[in-house]
Design an enzyme around this catalytic site. Structure first.
Site, PDB file in Angstrom:
ATOM      1  N   GLY A   1       2.414  -5.979   7.533  1.00  0.00           N
ATOM      2  CA  GLY A   1       1.409  -6.793   6.852  1.00  0.00           C
ATOM      3  C   GLY A   1       0.274  -7.140   7.791  1.00  0.00           C
ATOM      4  O   GLY A   1       0.067  -6.482   8.814  1.00  0.00           O
TER       5      GLY A   1
ATOM      6  N   ASN B   1       0.809  -1.224   0.000  1.00  0.00           N
ATOM      7  CA  ASN B   1       0.000   0.000   0.000  1.00  0.00           C
ATOM      8  C   ASN B   1       0.843   1.275   0.000  1.00  0.00           C
ATOM      9  O   ASN B   1       0.479   2.277  -0.607  1.00  0.00           O
ATOM     10  CB  ASN B   1      -0.984   0.000   1.184  1.00  0.00           C
TER      11      ASN B   1
ATOM     12  N   CYS C   1      -2.822   1.872   6.767  1.00  0.00           N
ATOM     13  CA  CYS C   1      -2.926   1.146   8.034  1.00  0.00           C
ATOM     14  C   CYS C   1      -3.425   2.044   9.154  1.00  0.00           C
ATOM     15  O   CYS C   1      -4.133   1.584  10.044  1.00  0.00           O
ATOM     16  CB  CYS C   1      -1.590   0.518   8.393  1.00  0.00           C
TER      17      CYS C   1
ATOM     18  N   GLU D   1       4.427  -4.464  12.300  1.00  0.00           N
ATOM     19  CA  GLU D   1       3.395  -3.427  12.141  1.00  0.00           C
ATOM     20  C   GLU D   1       2.282  -4.053  11.322  1.00  0.00           C
ATOM     21  O   GLU D   1       2.467  -4.388  10.162  1.00  0.00           O
ATOM     22  CB  GLU D   1       3.994  -2.204  11.445  1.00  0.00           C
TER      23      GLU D   1
ATOM     24  N   PRO E   1      10.265  -6.728  -0.950  1.00  0.00           N
ATOM     25  CA  PRO E   1       9.042  -5.965  -1.192  1.00  0.00           C
ATOM     26  C   PRO E   1       7.869  -6.897  -1.456  1.00  0.00           C
ATOM     27  O   PRO E   1       8.050  -8.096  -1.698  1.00  0.00           O
ATOM     28  CB  PRO E   1       9.389  -5.147  -2.435  1.00  0.00           C
TER      29      PRO E   1
END
Length: 479
Positions: free
Chosen positions: A204, A125, A260, A226, A149
């Site tokens: 993720g 994102n 997020c 995270e 990535p």
């Protein structure tokens, strides 16, 4: 967007070889010292700034986000890299600390050493900004980095490593990118056996984080995780409703809701709830969403968004704007829901789409209670005309970051740490805590003179030790 098929798929052997090269490069990098590392990272930062268009085009091509959003992501990356480079020496450099009365004969020093090689597993994102919150800080702390990535954004990862090698000649192996599907990230984390990394920084879903944590546990490899959020905005009766609505719409809809720390829940005092809903609806309805934000990057996320919206309506919520019909185009239309039960998935689970739930509450006490009831605790925001009231409410929220009269105010402030707890993960990136996340503290003592009573020698008479211990006990009993 779909996984690219023109990039290599790296396995465990590739990863181990990459980590080994990184370890050798890391030793050279660590030996340079903080000033030389700062200068090298600032060279890289300036090179990234000059290549903003190139990075933005790659980000937009792989994620679908508008060009301006992609450029903004590059800018945020530059801000954080600059801070990490300029502050690593101050934060991690050696310093004296008080030894205390019992050890007055000792000089006490605290310093930090690099961990070695950091494995970074990034999201799709924000494929540059988010992983660079680990990569830039890890490099500033003296480590090497192996970056995996998302399989949806491998081009950004490859370009990042290439740009570093070009900007900082002689350190090509210090930042390396490995590509592939989830199995490549799992291998980096140790699912197939030790990869050799000294820490993993993961971004993720909570489910994937648990698998990564299990892999790391086998070798006691530290993990920084995270894992997203279900961020709430609290709106008091005295709030500027226009400002609140403007911020809520941006926080909920920007990047198609795929943030997020984006806004997914709003708790407004009942007396202003309808007026706030009307303002939010008006602003969201006016969005040229094909230009304001792009499509969902991960196609399967549409199923989650659709399930949440439909279930919210079945559970008794109402669609103030949009609804299931808004989800039929490639770029989803904004959806504003109200009166959704607190146990509905649209309130309890991360939606990650352009959907926001606006529920009424009796007062701010109830707003705090509902905000804290979530399994996530990443970010939050409070809107009120009283700064003192806003700060007091912020103190009561469990979230790792709180903005008063704005949303995501912390994102562009590199001196502030970022992270959460519960389903939002653990550990911190950014700020001083972020630098220390990629370093190990080392305590050093230097004996300055012989103590009057040596408590760490068998040659000291026992009665003398006993008197010293009793004297110390009496002092602590009095003061």
């Amino acid at each position: 967007m779909t996984m690219r098929t023109d990039t290599p798929v790296h396995g465990l052997d590739d990863i181990r070889a990459t980590v080994a090269r990184g370890r050798d490069a890391g030793r050279v990098w660590a030996a340079l010292g903080p000033r030389e590392r700062r200068d090298a990272l600032l060279l890289w930062k300036r090179a990234l700034a000059r290549r903003t268009d190139e990075f933005a085009e790659m980000i937009a091509a792989e994620t679908g986000k508008p060009a301006l959003d992609a450029r903004s992501e590059v800018l945020l990356t530059l801000v954080h890299l600059d801070w990490a480079a300029r502050n690593a020496r101050r934060v991690l450099g050696p310093r004296r600390v008080r030894a205390g009365l019992l050890s007055v004969h000792q000089q006490a020093r605290l310093a930090y050493r690099p961990l070695g090689v950091i494995g970074v597993i990034g999201p799709w994102n924000y494929p540059l900004y988010t992983p660079m919150g680990s990569i830039g800080y890890a490099l500033a702390a003296g480590n090497a980095v192996v970056f995996k990535p998302s399989e949806l954004t491998p081009g950004v990862g490859a370009l990042l490593a290439r740009s570093f090698a070009e900007a900082v000649p002689g350190h090509a192996d210090l930042l390396a990118t490995v590509t592939g599907p989830g199995s490549t990230g799992a291998a980096l984390a140790g699912a197939e056996g030790p990869s050799g990394v000294d820490k993993i920084a993961f971004t993720g879903s909570p489910g994937t984080a648990r698998k990564v944590a299990a892999s790391c546990a086998a070798t006691l490899t530290p993990l920084l995780a995270e894992c997203g959020g279900k961020d709430a905005v609290l709106v008091a009766a005295d709030a500027d409703l226009d400002a609140a609505a403007d911020a809520i719409v941006w926080g909920a809809m920007s990047n198609a809701g795929q943030t997020c720390a984006g806004v997914e829940r709003v708790y407004a005092v009942a007396s202003v709830h309808e007026a706030l809903c009307a303002r939010i609806t008006s602003r969201a309805q006016a969005l040229p969403h094909g230009e304001a934000y792009g499509p969902l990057t991960l196609p399967s996320q549409l199923d989650v968004v659709e399930r949440h919206v439909k279930q919210a309506l079945m559970d008794g919520g109402r669609a103030v704007l949009g609804g299931p019909d808004s989800l039929r185009d490639r770029v989803l239309g904004p959806v504003v829901l109200a009166g959704v039960p607190e146990d509905s998935p649209a309130v309890t689970e991360e939606t990650f789409g352009p959907v926001v739930v606006v529920n009424p509450v009796r007062d701010m006490d109830e707003a705090v209670e509902r905000a804290n009831a979530s399994a996530y605790s990443l970010g939050a925001a409070v809107f009120t005309s009283s700064r003192a009231k806003g700060l007091a409410l912020a103190e009561r929220l469990d979230s790792g970051a709180v903005s008063v009269n704005s949303v995501l105010g912390f994102a562009a402030i590199p001196s502030l740490p970022f992270g959460g707890a519960g389903e939002s993960g653990y550990g911190r990136i950014h700020g001083e805590e972020g630098l220390r996340s990629f370093a190990a503290p080392r305590s050093v003592t230097v004996r300055r003179f012989a103590p009057a009573v040596n408590l760490t020698s068998f040659s000291t008479p026992r009665e003398k030790v006993a008197r010293a211990v009793e004297l110390g006990r009496r002092l602590h009993a009095r003061f």
